[in-house]
Design a protein around this motif. Structure first.
Motif, PDB file in Angstrom:
ATOM      1  N   PHE A  82      -3.088  -2.740  -9.195  1.00  0.00           N
ATOM      2  CA  PHE A  82      -3.107  -1.649  -7.887  1.00  0.00           C
ATOM      3  C   PHE A  82      -1.392  -1.494  -7.561  1.00  0.00           C
ATOM      4  CE2 PHE A  82      -7.477  -2.025  -6.065  1.00  0.00           C
ATOM      5  CZ  PHE A  82      -7.195  -1.056  -5.734  1.00  0.00           C
ATOM      6  N   PRO A  83      -0.862  -2.279  -6.716  1.00  0.00           N
ATOM      7  CA  PRO A  83       0.433  -2.205  -6.712  1.00  0.00           C
ATOM      8  C   PRO A  83       1.636  -1.545  -7.293  1.00  0.00           C
ATOM      9  CG  PRO A  83       0.447  -4.237  -5.729  1.00  0.00           C
ATOM     10  CD  PRO A  83      -0.676  -3.915  -6.836  1.00  0.00           C
ATOM     11  N   ILE A  84       1.236  -1.692  -8.883  1.00  0.00           N
ATOM     12  CA  ILE A  84       1.435  -0.841 -10.157  1.00  0.00           C
ATOM     13  C   ILE A  84       1.483  -0.083  -9.935  1.00  0.00           C
ATOM     14  CG2 ILE A  84       1.936  -0.154 -12.141  1.00  0.00           C
ATOM     15  CD1 ILE A  84       1.585  -3.555 -12.704  1.00  0.00           C
ATOM     16  N   ILE A  85       0.014   0.322  -9.736  1.00  0.00           N
ATOM     17  CA  ILE A  85      -0.752   2.766  -9.038  1.00  0.00           C
ATOM     18  C   ILE A  85       0.056   3.153  -7.634  1.00  0.00           C
ATOM     19  CG2 ILE A  85      -2.492   3.381  -9.260  1.00  0.00           C
ATOM     20  CD1 ILE A  85      -3.699   1.379 -10.751  1.00  0.00           C
ATOM     21  N   GLY A  86       0.494   1.843  -7.374  1.00  0.00           N
ATOM     22  CA  GLY A  86       1.077   2.873  -5.493  1.00  0.00           C
ATOM     23  C   GLY A  86       2.498   3.114  -5.693  1.00  0.00           C
ATOM     24  N   LEU A  87       2.790   2.435  -6.769  1.00  0.00           N
ATOM     25  CA  LEU A  87       4.431   2.966  -6.711  1.00  0.00           C
ATOM     26  C   LEU A  87       4.111   4.003  -7.741  1.00  0.00           C
ATOM     27  CD1 LEU A  87       5.779  -0.757  -7.969  1.00  0.00           C
ATOM     28  CD2 LEU A  87       6.875   0.454  -5.607  1.00  0.00           C
ATOM     29  N   GLY A  88       3.219   4.344  -8.619  1.00  0.00           N
ATOM     30  CA  GLY A  88       3.199   5.535  -9.421  1.00  0.00           C
ATOM     31  C   GLY A  88       3.645   6.902  -8.870  1.00  0.00           C
ATOM     32  N   VAL A  89       1.718   6.489  -7.636  1.00  0.00           N
ATOM     33  CA  VAL A  89       1.781   7.308  -6.984  1.00  0.00           C
ATOM     34  C   VAL A  89       2.623   7.948  -5.920  1.00  0.00           C
ATOM     35  CG1 VAL A  89       0.375   7.882  -4.761  1.00  0.00           C
ATOM     36  CG2 VAL A  89      -1.158   6.678  -7.003  1.00  0.00           C
ATOM     37  N   ARG A  90       3.657   6.976  -5.049  1.00  0.00           N
ATOM     38  CA  ARG A  90       4.971   7.738  -4.180  1.00  0.00           C
ATOM     39  C   ARG A  90       5.682   8.001  -4.548  1.00  0.00           C
ATOM     40  NH1 ARG A  90       7.918   2.834  -1.093  1.00  0.00           N
ATOM     41  NH2 ARG A  90       8.791   2.443  -3.612  1.00  0.00           N
ATOM     42  N   ALA A  91       5.793   8.542  -6.470  1.00  0.00           N
ATOM     43  CA  ALA A  91       7.335   9.389  -7.151  1.00  0.00           C
ATOM     44  C   ALA A  91       6.670  10.319  -7.213  1.00  0.00           C
ATOM     45  CB  ALA A  91       6.952   8.151  -8.354  1.00  0.00           C
ATOM     46  N   ILE A  92       4.951  10.637  -6.978  1.00  0.00           N
ATOM     47  CA  ILE A  92       4.322  12.102  -6.934  1.00  0.00           C
ATOM     48  C   ILE A  92       4.977  12.821  -6.265  1.00  0.00           C
ATOM     49  CG2 ILE A  92       2.924  13.362  -6.816  1.00  0.00           C
ATOM     50  CD1 ILE A  92       0.490  11.416  -7.652  1.00  0.00           C
ATOM     51  N   PRO A  93       5.449  14.064  -6.476  1.00  0.00           N
ATOM     52  CA  PRO A  93       6.353  15.243  -5.582  1.00  0.00           C
ATOM     53  C   PRO A  93       5.228  16.090  -4.709  1.00  0.00           C
ATOM     54  CG  PRO A  93       6.176  16.289  -7.864  1.00  0.00           C
ATOM     55  CD  PRO A  93       6.175  14.347  -8.453  1.00  0.00           C
ATOM     56  N   GLY A  94       5.653  16.581  -3.299  1.00  0.00           N
ATOM     57  CA  GLY A  94       4.839  17.514  -2.757  1.00  0.00           C
ATOM     58  C   GLY A  94       3.898  16.558  -1.474  1.00  0.00           C
ATOM     59  N   ILE A  95       4.367  14.937  -1.422  1.00  0.00           N
ATOM     60  CA  ILE A  95       3.186  14.188  -0.755  1.00  0.00           C
ATOM     61  C   ILE A  95       3.681  14.021   0.902  1.00  0.00           C
ATOM     62  CG2 ILE A  95       1.597  12.430  -0.122  1.00  0.00           C
ATOM     63  CD1 ILE A  95       1.185  12.086  -2.928  1.00  0.00           C
ATOM     64  N   GLU A  96       3.566  14.463   1.738  1.00  0.00           N
ATOM     65  CA  GLU A  96       4.444  14.094   3.279  1.00  0.00           C
ATOM     66  C   GLU A  96       4.635  12.274   3.278  1.00  0.00           C
ATOM     67  OE1 GLU A  96       5.669  12.828   6.956  1.00  0.00           O
ATOM     68  OE2 GLU A  96       3.211  12.112   5.759  1.00  0.00           O
ATOM     69  N   PRO A  97       6.174  12.002   3.598  1.00  0.00           N
ATOM     70  CA  PRO A  97       6.230  10.930   3.066  1.00  0.00           C
ATOM     71  C   PRO A  97       6.273  10.032   3.387  1.00  0.00           C
ATOM     72  CG  PRO A  97       8.316  11.965   3.564  1.00  0.00           C
ATOM     73  CD  PRO A  97       7.275  13.023   3.947  1.00  0.00           C
ATOM     74  N   SER A  98       5.307   9.676   5.090  1.00  0.00           N
ATOM     75  CA  SER A  98       4.441   8.956   5.389  1.00  0.00           C
ATOM     76  C   SER A  98       3.444   8.535   4.749  1.00  0.00           C
ATOM     77  CB  SER A  98       4.487   9.167   7.316  1.00  0.00           C
ATOM     78  OG  SER A  98       3.543  10.230   7.375  1.00  0.00           O
ATOM     79  N   LEU A  99       3.043   9.681   4.217  1.00  0.00           N
ATOM     80  CA  LEU A  99       1.691   9.187   3.857  1.00  0.00           C
ATOM     81  C   LEU A  99       1.456   8.467   2.150  1.00  0.00           C
ATOM     82  CD1 LEU A  99      -0.847  12.956   4.844  1.00  0.00           C
ATOM     83  CD2 LEU A  99      -0.793  10.370   6.164  1.00  0.00           C
TER      84      LEU A  99
END
Length: 328
Positions: A82-99
């Motif tokens: 799960f955390p590995i996937i989460g780190l990948g998702v955080r790198a996606i551009p265009g998402i509001e930082p807090s979300l």
């Protein structure tokens, strides 16, 4: 109304959460009332973990602890995949930082307890093992989630601190251990009044959500988050769940687990706990950030329940069909 919600696979608690968010948006707690509401919410969360400790059966732990390979695999799925996937998702551009931070935070959380066990039972899985895996995940998450949060989120800007772990130990772990210690005396009462005490769980979470979203609204949450970003969060939540379930199914077969144990891995390994995540967020993040942080978790919570409900019924139907075929 309840039948309609059940037919649509909608958790009534989701409607309560949405109502609480709406109330916090229109009438957020401010000043002295915010402090009072926060104090009541903290007391409710302590009571919630006290009751969870009282409900945890040592007999169930001993019965299910034998499947240690399964429990390690569930733990790896929960706190590694799960955390590995989460780190990948955080790198996606265009998402509001807090979300984006909220999505990563939900991937660091432990599994649910009640729904993981319930879906495992419906699907015909190893219930005793599910009790151990889900309970161990929830207890381990009290320590592991703050460490992962410090490593991947708060530690990046504030440096590592043991203060959150100390706070969590006092607010969550001590009540949990106290409840479990008193189980021989209060366990019967807790079991007999399971339905009534369930309202304590939900009321505590609703109070925390109300105070968290109230603080976030006062900081301009709804001016920062767009409808498009909320839709993106829902899509990401569904995608994350799908990836974890596919990987869990593949790993379960590759490791030679029985059908019953593969069901445990699927349902215990793919869930994230709203009941644990909300109070942990309240301890780990500033009050004004908590509302945005737990927003992705609320989306994921409902999506995981809907998907797992469908899958559990299909597993049960397949088992019934196989049993009837063997009798003919």
């Amino acid at each position: 109304m309840n039948r309609l919600l059940a037919r649509l696979n909608i958790d009534p608690f989701l409607l309560m959460l949405l109502g609480t968010v709406a109330l916090a948006t229109v009438l957020p707690a401010q000043g002295v009332w915010a402090r009072v509401a926060g104090g009541v919410a903290d007391a409710g969360i302590a009571l919630l973990f006290f009751l969870h400790g009282a409900k945890l059966s040592r007999e169930a732990i001993l019965d299910g602890a034998k499947a240690w390979k399964l429990h390690l695999t569930v733990g790896a799925t929960t706190f590694l995949l799960f955390p590995i996937i989460g780190l990948g998702v955080r790198a996606i551009p265009g998402i509001e930082p807090s979300l984006a931070t909220g999505v990563l935070f939900l991937t660091l959380l432990p599994s649910t307890v009640q729904s993981s066990i319930a879906f495992t039972a419906i699907a015909g899985g190893n219930v005793a093992a599910a009790v151990v895996s889900a309970s161990f995940s929830n207890l381990a998450g009290i320590f592991i989630t703050p460490l992962l949060t410090a490593l991947f989120i708060t530690g990046r800007s504030h440096g590592f601190s043991t203060d959150p772990i100390i706070d969590i130990s006092v607010q969550l772990l001590l009540p949990f251990l106290a409840g479990h210690f008193l189980r021989p005396w209060i366990g019967g009462f807790v079991t007999r009044n399971k339905k009534v005490l369930g309202y304590v769980d939900r009321s505590s979470i609703l109070l925390v959500v109300y105070t968290a979203f109230g603080a976030a609204v006062l900081e301009g949450l709804w001016h920062k988050v767009t409808v498009g970003e909320l839709a993106l969060i829902a899509a990401i939540s569904l995608g994350v769940l799908a990836v974890v379930m596919v990987v869990s199914s593949f790993v379960g077969k590759a490791m030679g687990f029985s059908r019953e144990d593969r069901i445990v891995l699927l349902f215990c390994g793919s869930k994230k706990s709203l009941a644990t995540g909300v109070p942990l967020a309240g301890v780990l993040f500033p009050a004004a950030q908590v509302g945005a942080i737990i927003l992705p978790l609320m989306f994921f919570h409902q999506i995981q329940l809907m998907v797992c409900a469908v899958l559990a019924r299909r597993f049960a139907a397949a088992e019934e069909k196989a049993a009837s075929s063997s009798q003919t």
